[in-house]
Design an enzyme around this catalytic site. Structure first.
Site, short mmCIF file in Angstrom:
data_model
loop_
_atom_site.label_atom_id
_atom_site.label_comp_id
_atom_site.label_asym_id
_atom_site.label_seq_id
_atom_site.Cartn_x
_atom_site.Cartn_y
_atom_site.Cartn_z
N THR A 114 -3.07 5.97 -1.82
CA THR A 114 -2.82 7.32 -2.32
C THR A 114 -1.44 7.38 -2.96
OG1 THR A 114 -4.17 8.27 -0.56
CG2 THR A 114 -2.59 9.76 -1.60
N THR A 124 1.57 5.88 -7.88
CA THR A 124 1.39 4.49 -8.29
C THR A 124 -0.08 4.09 -8.18
OG1 THR A 124 3.58 4.13 -7.31
CG2 THR A 124 2.40 2.17 -8.05
N GLY A 153 3.66 7.61 3.55
CA GLY A 153 3.30 8.96 3.98
C GLY A 153 3.97 10.05 3.19
N GLY A 211 3.05 11.10 0.56
CA GLY A 211 1.94 11.93 0.07
C GLY A 211 1.09 12.50 1.19
N GLU A 254 -4.43 6.07 5.39
CA GLU A 254 -3.93 4.82 4.78
C GLU A 254 -3.86 3.71 5.84
OE1 GLU A 254 -1.19 6.79 1.25
OE2 GLU A 254 -0.22 6.22 3.12
#
Ligand code: 5RP
Length: 223
Positions: A28, A31, A95, A97, A103
């Site tokens: 996420t 990038t 984290g 995001g 993740e």
């Protein structure tokens, strides 16, 4: 090259780790969004993806890439994700995001973690970036006090003046002022605090490879 162009460079370079017929673990962030856009060019040669957030799922589906439930895929050959910080041993802070829990789950089911990052993310010691910790809301005040007792500053992440709620219905506590000298020990310690869902230190699920976007091109770090 600006930061956005470096992100696009490593997003494209990560395609080299995608095998024909694979189901790819997808992280996420901005990038990874570049990676997803590049992955769309291979959509007819891969089976699909397991995604780490609602946002990545929406982007993958919009580009015609099938998204599988992580429960239906026992093992992934590769997980491609960004990082907020990565050290020279492949430990990361993630984290930013707010997607750290999913993740870590997708990373755990993957044989190889390939981190894609622009050069600004490489650090000698983790902790300058505020450490995200996903927490059960009723435990948030106690967890904040525990970080304060360690000499750090901590607070609930806000969005539009309200506590941000993650894809999992929980809160994020951001912790400032840490210097994480031993990421593995730190991850194991904080993970045991009651009410901590996931700490954003990725040492158990560290990267095996980092594709680092630099002015001189993509540098490959192996750990
Ligand atoms: C999201 C993440 C991201 O990988 C991290 O925040 C890096 O994001 P970006 O690629 O936008 O800099 O951990 O939870």
């Amino acid at each position: 090259m600006n930061q956005d162009e470096l992100k696009a460079l490593v997003g494209q370079a990560a395609l080299a780790y995608v095998q024909p017929g694979a189901i790819v673990g997808v992280g996420t962030g901005s990038t990874v969004n570049k990676f997803i856009d590049a992955l769309a060019t291979l959509k007819n040669t891969i089976k699909g993806a397991v995604s780490s957030s609602k946002a990545s799922t929406a982007r993958l589906k919009a580009l015609g890439i099938e998204v599988f439930d992580s429960n239906d895929v026992p093992e992934l050959s590769v997980y491609i994700d960004g990082a907020d910080e990565i050290d020279r041993q492949g430990h990361m802070i993630k984290g930013g995001g707010a997607a750290l829990t999913r993740e870590k789950i997708v990373a755990a089911q993957s044989k190889q973690f390939v981190c894609i990052a622009d050069a600004s993310k490489l650090v000698d010691i983790l902790g300058a970036f505020p450490l995200p910790v996903e927490v059960i809301p009723m435990a948030s005040a106690r967890i904040i006090r525990q970080f304060q007792a360690m000499g750090a500053q901590a607070g609930i992440r806000l969005q539009d003046g309200q506590a941000l709620v993650t894809d999992n219905g929980q809160y994020i506590v951001d912790v400032r002022g840490l210097k994480i000298a031993n990421p593995l020990a730190f991850e194991m310690q904080i993970s045991q605090w009651p009410g901590v869902v996931t700490v954003g230190v990725f040492a158990i699920q560290k990267a095996q490879v980092c594709l680092l976007g630099t002015e001189a091109g993509v540098q490959t770090l192996r750990f």
